[in-house]
Design an enzyme around this catalytic site. Structure first.
Site, short mmCIF file in Angstrom:
data_model
loop_
_atom_site.label_atom_id
_atom_site.label_comp_id
_atom_site.label_asym_id
_atom_site.label_seq_id
_atom_site.Cartn_x
_atom_site.Cartn_y
_atom_site.Cartn_z
N LYS A 125 -15.90 27.82 -11.35
CA LYS A 125 -14.48 27.59 -10.95
C LYS A 125 -14.22 28.99 -11.55
O LYS A 125 -14.68 29.76 -12.74
CB LYS A 125 -13.86 26.46 -11.84
N ASP A 165 -7.87 26.74 -4.46
CA ASP A 165 -7.69 25.53 -5.49
C ASP A 165 -6.09 25.95 -5.41
O ASP A 165 -5.38 26.57 -4.46
CB ASP A 165 -8.07 25.90 -6.67
P1 NDP Z 1 -1.89 23.69 -3.78
O1 NDP Z 1 -1.41 25.14 -4.55
O2 NDP Z 1 -1.77 23.80 -2.30
O3 NDP Z 1 -0.77 22.76 -4.11
C1 NDP Z 1 -0.46 22.48 -5.45
C2 NDP Z 1 0.78 21.60 -5.62
O4 NDP Z 1 0.97 20.76 -6.92
C3 NDP Z 1 1.99 21.85 -5.60
O5 NDP Z 1 2.83 21.34 -4.78
C4 NDP Z 1 2.60 22.43 -6.84
O6 NDP Z 1 3.89 22.70 -7.02
C5 NDP Z 1 2.04 21.25 -7.65
N1 NDP Z 1 1.68 21.73 -8.82
C6 NDP Z 1 0.90 22.69 -9.41
N2 NDP Z 1 0.85 22.59 -10.80
C7 NDP Z 1 1.78 21.91 -11.29
C8 NDP Z 1 2.35 21.36 -12.45
N3 NDP Z 1 1.72 21.90 -13.48
N4 NDP Z 1 3.11 20.55 -12.49
C9 NDP Z 1 3.62 19.72 -11.31
N5 NDP Z 1 3.20 20.14 -10.18
C10 NDP Z 1 2.26 21.21 -9.87
O7 NDP Z 1 -3.15 23.18 -4.56
P2 NDP Z 1 -4.18 22.06 -3.93
O8 NDP Z 1 -3.27 21.21 -2.94
O9 NDP Z 1 -5.29 22.81 -3.40
O10 NDP Z 1 -4.49 21.50 -5.06
C11 NDP Z 1 -4.00 20.31 -5.93
C12 NDP Z 1 -5.10 19.52 -6.73
O11 NDP Z 1 -5.94 18.92 -5.98
C13 NDP Z 1 -5.42 20.30 -8.06
O12 NDP Z 1 -5.66 19.51 -9.10
C14 NDP Z 1 -6.87 20.87 -7.51
O13 NDP Z 1 -7.83 21.30 -8.52
C15 NDP Z 1 -7.16 19.77 -6.70
N6 NDP Z 1 -8.34 19.86 -5.68
C16 NDP Z 1 -7.98 20.74 -4.56
C17 NDP Z 1 -9.08 21.10 -3.64
C18 NDP Z 1 -9.02 21.60 -2.44
O14 NDP Z 1 -9.64 21.95 -1.51
N7 NDP Z 1 -7.77 22.67 -2.22
C19 NDP Z 1 -10.44 20.33 -3.80
C20 NDP Z 1 -10.46 19.26 -4.95
C21 NDP Z 1 -9.21 19.46 -5.91
P3 NDP Z 1 4.56 24.26 -7.18
O15 NDP Z 1 4.52 24.69 -5.62
O16 NDP Z 1 5.74 23.95 -7.75
O17 NDP Z 1 3.63 24.86 -7.97
#
Ligand code: NDP
Length: 452
Positions: A125, A165
């Protein structure tokens, strides 16, 4: 002292301050205590000590220039955790909260998740404390170019293959790939999540969200239930949340919430396809906040969160299922109580480690269907591995082909975790099942390869 206490002492002494890494490591160690007892050679091989230490950590300076000509310096990381079953594979996160402890937790989880997919990929990662929010496309491009100038020395299609991510989506993968190609003079499948015009796999953007819903459907099937008619809470509004919502709709469920770090929307009428398209435009193209949703859909309400860490109110709505899809530790013990009180009996984690140990404890104690991230969100990395396979073969599979493979991988992960939980007398405890099955595959491979 117990095995768990020994590991805790070791972790705290070596890496004080890496709480998220300690949390992820201790959860796995607790699950595998019966495996360690059944296999005394694991102890003499010092398997726990070896698996807890990354094979390599790279940390570097990322200087870049903003649109006003000012110079900024961020910190870049790549944690190459374990390559026992294949080259390091795992996403890059760009978020101001990124530090070494968070990336070590994510890399550690990734090792077991990747093993569960049955595909030949090790775990890694990386990322940076850079915040893409509020930056222009040109600023994001300059940052990505600087980041990749250094990272390119350490990765490769057979060595380490990063992906997206939080904060790293199609735009960032494009800029990163462009720079990799320029400095190495090679067009290889070194990153996944690429645009389909230049080597990306169909269904990769959808895979994590779709996979989390397929996993939920598998868990429901063990109780002869389905998603049809179920009310679902989804957190986040990024990649995982969007495609989770889409697949819940496909399977007849109703999604009533979405969020970002500023607040959440609750739509009692349900977020249908038209509303989801609006959210996708809002988040992916206009890069706006989710609060805008209620300007268009006035029946919905918006609740602001006091801080990024305070996202609790979203977990206090009546529902059947919850799909946390934002970030780590977004469900604490009190939230878990609220979820249970409001009738939620299924949690499928799209995010990595979104539930604190107190929350997990309550889910397990109440014997609800609880799919931990390393099993439930493995669909993303699984399709990334399918993207690598297509790149190596210089061909691309159809949407249907990839989706069929994804569905069968998720069903297989579910069965593997269920079987492992059964073998160790905790049938239906997917936390133990996923940890044990992933651990055994990695550890046996490490032992085969000697002390390296
Ligand atoms: P994105 O950046 O596309 O979206 C993240 C979302 O979560 C946004 O709405 C963001 O809001 C919100 N968010 C991020 N940090 C925080 C925080 N500290 N508190 C509250 N809300 C938060 O990321 P992904 O959708 O790709 O990832 C989301 C989760 O899924 C993560 O945990 C990631 O590790 C996991 N994941 C992702 C994969 C992938 O293929 N993308 C694979 C496996 C797991 P804001 O815009 O305000 O920051």
């Amino acid at each position: 002292m117990s095995m768990l206490d020994d590991v805790k002492t070791l972790l705290v002494a070596r890496d004080p301050g890496q709480q998220e890494f300690h949390q992820a490591a201790l959860e796995v160690v607790e699950s595998v205590i019966p495996v360690m007892e059944r296999n005394p050679e694991f102890k003499s091989e010092r398997i726990l000590e070896r698996i807890l230490e990354p094979e390599r950590v790279i940390m570097f300076r990322v200087p870049w220039v903003d649109d006003r000509g000012e110079v900024h310096v961020n910190r870049g990381f790549r944690v190459e955790m374990n390559s026992a079953i294949g080259p390091y594979k795992g996403g890059l996160r760009f978020h101001p909260s990124v530090n070494l402890g968070i990336l070590k937790f994510l890399a550690f989880e990734q090792v077991f998740k990747n093993a569960l997919t049955t595909l030949p990929i090790g775990g890694g990662k990386g990322g940076s404390d850079f915040d893409p929010k509020g930056k222009s496309d040109n600023e994001v491009m300059r940052f990505c170019q600087s980041f990749m100038t250094e990272l390119s020395r350490h990765i490769g299609a057979d060595t380490d293959i990063p992906a997206g991510d939080i904060g790293v989506g199609a735009r960032e993968i494009g800029y990163l790939f462009g720079m990799y190609k320029k400095v190495t003079n090679k067009f290889t499948g070194v990153l996944t999540g690429k645009n389909t015009n230049w080597g990306g796999s169909l269904i990769r953007p959808e895979a994590t969200g779709y996979g989390a819903v397929y996993f939920a459907a598998e868990m429901l099937a063990t109780r002869s239930e389905s998603l049809e008619g179920k009310t679902c809470l989804v957190s986040g509004s990024g990649n995982v949340a969007q495609y989770t919502t889409e697949k819940v709709l496909d399977l007849g469920g109703k999604v009533v919430t979405l969020s970002d770090s500023s607040g959440h929307v609750y739509d009692p009428d349900g977020i249908d396809r038209e509303k989801l398209n609006y959210v996708m435009q809002l988040k992916n193209i206009k890069r706006e906040r989710i609060s805008k949703y209620i300007e268009k859909y006035t029946n919905a309400t918006y609740t602001a969160h006091e801080s990024a860490a305070d996202c609790n109110a979203i977990w206090d709505h009546k529902a059947d299922c919850a799909f946390p899809s934002a970030t780590q530790n977004e469900i604490n013990g009190k939230d878990a109580q609220n979820l249970l009180k409001n009738g939620v009996f299924l949690i499928s984690e799209g995010a990595n480690m979104p539930s604190t140990p107190e929350a997990v404890h309550q889910f397990l104690e109440n014997k609800i269907l609880y799919g931990p991230g390393k099993a439930a969100n493995a669909g993303g990395v699984a399709v990334s591995a399918l993207e690598m396979a297509q790149n190596s073969m210089r061909l691309s599979w159809s949407r249907e082909e990839v989706d069929t493979k994804l569905k069968s991988i998720m069903a297989n992960i579910h069965q593997t975790a269920l079987d492992a939980s059964d073998e160790y007398d905790h049938k239906g405890n997917y936390v133990m099942g996923a940890n044990i099955a992933g651990f055994l595959k990695v550890v046996n491979s490490m032992i085969d390869q000697g002390v390296v």
